[in-house]
Design a protein around this motif. Structure first.
Motif, PDB file in Angstrom:
ATOM      1  N   TRP A  85       0.844  -1.209   0.000  1.00  0.00           N
ATOM      2  CA  TRP A  85       0.000   0.000   0.000  1.00  0.00           C
ATOM      3  C   TRP A  85       0.875   1.253   0.000  1.00  0.00           C
ATOM      4  O   TRP A  85       0.636   2.213  -0.751  1.00  0.00           O
ATOM      5  CB  TRP A  85      -0.896  -0.027   1.246  1.00  0.00           C
ATOM      6  CG  TRP A  85      -1.815   1.145   1.386  1.00  0.00           C
ATOM      7  CD1 TRP A  85      -3.063   1.279   0.851  1.00  0.00           C
ATOM      8  CD2 TRP A  85      -1.560   2.367   2.114  1.00  0.00           C
ATOM      9  NE1 TRP A  85      -3.594   2.505   1.200  1.00  0.00           N
ATOM     10  CE2 TRP A  85      -2.702   3.187   1.973  1.00  0.00           C
ATOM     11  CE3 TRP A  85      -0.490   2.835   2.864  1.00  0.00           C
ATOM     12  CZ2 TRP A  85      -2.791   4.439   2.564  1.00  0.00           C
ATOM     13  CZ3 TRP A  85      -0.576   4.097   3.446  1.00  0.00           C
ATOM     14  CH2 TRP A  85      -1.713   4.872   3.299  1.00  0.00           C
ATOM     15  N   ILE A  86       1.942   1.254   0.816  1.00  0.00           N
ATOM     16  CA  ILE A  86       2.865   2.403   0.849  1.00  0.00           C
ATOM     17  C   ILE A  86       3.527   2.567  -0.523  1.00  0.00           C
ATOM     18  O   ILE A  86       3.613   3.669  -1.067  1.00  0.00           O
ATOM     19  CB  ILE A  86       3.932   2.224   1.958  1.00  0.00           C
ATOM     20  CG1 ILE A  86       3.279   2.265   3.341  1.00  0.00           C
ATOM     21  CG2 ILE A  86       5.002   3.305   1.850  1.00  0.00           C
ATOM     22  CD1 ILE A  86       4.224   1.900   4.482  1.00  0.00           C
ATOM     23  N   GLY A  87       3.991   1.446  -1.082  1.00  0.00           N
ATOM     24  CA  GLY A  87       4.654   1.489  -2.388  1.00  0.00           C
ATOM     25  C   GLY A  87       3.728   2.027  -3.474  1.00  0.00           C
ATOM     26  O   GLY A  87       4.135   2.860  -4.296  1.00  0.00           O
ATOM     27  N   HIS A  95       1.122   4.016  -3.124  1.00  0.00           N
ATOM     28  CA  HIS A  95       0.907   5.455  -2.927  1.00  0.00           C
ATOM     29  C   HIS A  95       2.146   6.262  -3.287  1.00  0.00           C
ATOM     30  O   HIS A  95       2.040   7.394  -3.758  1.00  0.00           O
ATOM     31  CB  HIS A  95       0.478   5.737  -1.481  1.00  0.00           C
ATOM     32  CG  HIS A  95      -0.986   5.503  -1.271  1.00  0.00           C
ATOM     33  ND1 HIS A  95      -1.945   6.444  -1.541  1.00  0.00           N
ATOM     34  CD2 HIS A  95      -1.649   4.398  -0.857  1.00  0.00           C
ATOM     35  CE1 HIS A  95      -3.142   5.949  -1.301  1.00  0.00           C
ATOM     36  NE2 HIS A  95      -2.990   4.706  -0.877  1.00  0.00           N
ATOM     37  N   TRP A  96       3.317   5.669  -3.046  1.00  0.00           N
ATOM     38  CA  TRP A  96       4.560   6.344  -3.428  1.00  0.00           C
ATOM     39  C   TRP A  96       4.578   6.587  -4.933  1.00  0.00           C
ATOM     40  O   TRP A  96       4.901   7.673  -5.404  1.00  0.00           O
ATOM     41  CB  TRP A  96       5.755   5.498  -3.003  1.00  0.00           C
ATOM     42  CG  TRP A  96       7.071   6.121  -3.328  1.00  0.00           C
ATOM     43  CD1 TRP A  96       7.767   6.007  -4.501  1.00  0.00           C
ATOM     44  CD2 TRP A  96       7.842   6.990  -2.502  1.00  0.00           C
ATOM     45  NE1 TRP A  96       8.919   6.736  -4.447  1.00  0.00           N
ATOM     46  CE2 TRP A  96       8.991   7.350  -3.228  1.00  0.00           C
ATOM     47  CE3 TRP A  96       7.668   7.485  -1.209  1.00  0.00           C
ATOM     48  CZ2 TRP A  96       9.960   8.185  -2.717  1.00  0.00           C
ATOM     49  CZ3 TRP A  96       8.652   8.328  -0.695  1.00  0.00           C
ATOM     50  CH2 TRP A  96       9.778   8.670  -1.446  1.00  0.00           C
ATOM     51  N   THR A 104      15.349   7.185   0.573  1.00  0.00           N
ATOM     52  CA  THR A 104      15.023   7.688  -0.757  1.00  0.00           C
ATOM     53  C   THR A 104      16.278   8.193  -1.436  1.00  0.00           C
ATOM     54  O   THR A 104      17.233   8.594  -0.784  1.00  0.00           O
ATOM     55  CB  THR A 104      14.018   8.854  -0.694  1.00  0.00           C
ATOM     56  OG1 THR A 104      14.603   9.902   0.079  1.00  0.00           O
ATOM     57  CG2 THR A 104      12.720   8.430  -0.050  1.00  0.00           C
ATOM     58  N   THR A 135       1.934   9.328  -5.852  1.00  0.00           N
ATOM     59  CA  THR A 135       2.003  10.667  -5.246  1.00  0.00           C
ATOM     60  C   THR A 135       2.998  11.478  -6.048  1.00  0.00           C
ATOM     61  O   THR A 135       4.136  11.053  -6.241  1.00  0.00           O
ATOM     62  CB  THR A 135       2.455  10.586  -3.772  1.00  0.00           C
ATOM     63  OG1 THR A 135       1.530   9.774  -3.062  1.00  0.00           O
ATOM     64  CG2 THR A 135       2.515  11.969  -3.141  1.00  0.00           C
ATOM     65  N   LYS A 136       2.543  12.628  -6.509  1.00  0.00           N
ATOM     66  CA  LYS A 136       3.390  13.456  -7.374  1.00  0.00           C
ATOM     67  C   LYS A 136       4.647  13.863  -6.620  1.00  0.00           C
ATOM     68  O   LYS A 136       4.563  14.336  -5.483  1.00  0.00           O
ATOM     69  CB  LYS A 136       2.600  14.688  -7.797  1.00  0.00           C
ATOM     70  CG  LYS A 136       3.222  15.454  -8.919  1.00  0.00           C
ATOM     71  CD  LYS A 136       2.361  16.666  -9.248  1.00  0.00           C
ATOM     72  CE  LYS A 136       3.155  17.636 -10.093  1.00  0.00           C
ATOM     73  NZ  LYS A 136       2.466  18.921 -10.206  1.00  0.00           N
ATOM     74  N   ARG A 137       5.783  13.686  -7.271  1.00  0.00           N
ATOM     75  CA  ARG A 137       7.039  14.075  -6.645  1.00  0.00           C
ATOM     76  C   ARG A 137       7.139  15.593  -6.627  1.00  0.00           C
ATOM     77  O   ARG A 137       6.967  16.241  -7.660  1.00  0.00           O
ATOM     78  CB  ARG A 137       8.204  13.494  -7.430  1.00  0.00           C
ATOM     79  CG  ARG A 137       9.557  13.807  -6.857  1.00  0.00           C
ATOM     80  CD  ARG A 137      10.627  13.004  -7.579  1.00  0.00           C
ATOM     81  NE  ARG A 137      11.936  13.466  -7.184  1.00  0.00           N
ATOM     82  CZ  ARG A 137      12.613  14.397  -7.844  1.00  0.00           C
ATOM     83  NH1 ARG A 137      12.096  14.948  -8.912  1.00  0.00           N
ATOM     84  NH2 ARG A 137      13.810  14.776  -7.428  1.00  0.00           N
ATOM     85  N   PRO A 138       7.402  16.202  -5.453  1.00  0.00           N
ATOM     86  CA  PRO A 138       7.481  17.660  -5.395  1.00  0.00           C
ATOM     87  C   PRO A 138       8.650  18.182  -6.221  1.00  0.00           C
ATOM     88  O   PRO A 138       9.714  17.555  -6.262  1.00  0.00           O
ATOM     89  CB  PRO A 138       7.667  17.956  -3.909  1.00  0.00           C
ATOM     90  CG  PRO A 138       8.167  16.688  -3.316  1.00  0.00           C
ATOM     91  CD  PRO A 138       7.626  15.576  -4.161  1.00  0.00           C
ATOM     92  N   SER A 139       8.458  19.336  -6.861  1.00  0.00           N
ATOM     93  CA  SER A 139       9.531  19.888  -7.695  1.00  0.00           C
ATOM     94  C   SER A 139      10.685  20.386  -6.844  1.00  0.00           C
ATOM     95  O   SER A 139      11.831  20.376  -7.256  1.00  0.00           O
ATOM     96  CB  SER A 139       8.988  21.025  -8.551  1.00  0.00           C
ATOM     97  OG  SER A 139       8.401  21.992  -7.706  1.00  0.00           O
ATOM     98  N   SER A 140      10.371  20.796  -5.596  1.00  0.00           N
ATOM     99  CA  SER A 140      11.418  21.291  -4.689  1.00  0.00           C
ATOM    100  C   SER A 140      11.830  20.195  -3.726  1.00  0.00           C
ATOM    101  O   SER A 140      11.928  20.409  -2.530  1.00  0.00           O
ATOM    102  CB  SER A 140      10.891  22.476  -3.900  1.00  0.00           C
ATOM    103  OG  SER A 140       9.712  22.093  -3.214  1.00  0.00           O
TER     104      SER A 140
END
Lengths: 59, 244
Positions: free
Chosen positions: A33-35, A37-38, A54, A41-46
């Motif tokens: 479930w974590i994987g 969602h990972w 990670t 989930t959009k990777r933040p640009s910052s």
């Protein structure tokens, strides 16, 4: 203990097998479930520097 | 193009070591540890039930400490508060996972050993209460739409932590169907030395797994928080452009 004992059809054997399977399923399911969602989930640009679990990779 | 991975090198090594230790501990528990004289082979549930139960009483304290940090930092340092909040929700979820396993394996063992799935004794009831408290915590965070959700959840977590010592002490304070403590329960407590490797390797393996999924979940929560911050900043920039 012989492995075949787990499948000998007694209530004790069923409950022992069910206990171990339930633990693997719950823990594995939660990790999956974590994987999931990972990945969704959009990777933040910052994004911050890579941490313990990670890292960044050029592809 | 840059792509992020869920596991770095340290995480990967930790994961492989954890899976190896759990596999070895499971082999010890199922095939090497001697068969218990009274209950027979069903007693082998003990090697999963007790370590996960012990850990389900430790992770709430991570949640408790993180919630206190959140309450302290929420006005003083919002960025640190967000980090504490990510630790809090991660540890609450891991607590629910471990306490669910504790209850489920306990019921499976109880049905085989006592002939009943459940009894309302002090240990079982206080453990169920702990599970309900942390499920409530997660439901509050998921469903509440007020601006104070994180603060309310942090306060709930402080109260929920009070149940942990009650669960731990319940088998000493009250007469229960549940057996007395295996360790530290007096002169008659303890297990046969030949059972100890299976037990302690399972404690080690499941503790390492708990830390692994806690950090993994923390990473996901931080990613989600940063993504939300990005979206908010972009919305502000877009509205400023429209205004100009």
């Amino acid at each position: 203990m012989k492995f075949s004992w787990i499948f000998n059809g007694t209530l004790e054997a069923h409950h022992l097998a069910a206990s171990y399977l339930a633990v693997w399923l719950i823990q594995g399911g939660y990790a999956a479930w974590i994987g999931w969602h990972w990945m969704h989930t959009k990777r933040p640009s910052s994004a911050a520097e890579p941490g313990l679990f990670t890292s960044e990779d050029d592809s | 193009m840059k792509r992020s991975r869920i596991l770095g090198p340290v995480g990967f090594v930790w994961f492989v070591a954890t899976v190896g230790i759990i596999a070895y501990a499971t082999r010890l528990a199922l095939f090497v540890a001697p068969t218990e004289a009274t209950m027979g082979n069903v007693q082998r549930i003990f090697y999963y039930h007790v370590p996960t139960s012990m850990l389900s009483l430790l992770f709430p304290y991570v949640n408790f400490a993180a919630s206190l940090c959140y309450l302290y930092w929420r006005r003083r340092d919002p960025l640190k508060a967000l980090t504490a909040d990510a630790v809090a929700i991660s540890s609450a979820e891991v607590t629910v996972v471990y306490s669910s396993i504790c209850l489920l394996t306990g019921m499976l063992w109880g049905r085989a050993a006592w002939g009943i799935w459940w009894t309302w004794d002090a240990r079982l009831t206080s453990m169920l209460l702990l599970w309900l408290l942390y499920v409530s915590y997660l439901m509050l965070r998921k469903l509440s739409s007020t601006g104070q959700t994180h603060t309310l959840a942090a306060v709930l977590s402080v109260f929920a932590a009070i149940d942990v010592p009650i669960v731990y002490m319940s088998i000493q304070w009250w007469r229960t169907q549940h057996p007395a403590p295996v360790f530290g329960g007096g002169a008659d407590s303890g297990i046969d030395p030949s059972m100890k490797p299976a037990f302690w390797f399972n404690v080690l393996g499941w503790a390492m797994w708990g830390i692994f999924i806690l950090l993994l979940r923390y990473g996901l929560e931080r990613r989600r928080q940063e993504s939300e911050q990005d979206a908010a900043l972009q919305a502000i920039e877009a509205s400023l452009e429209i205004a100009q």
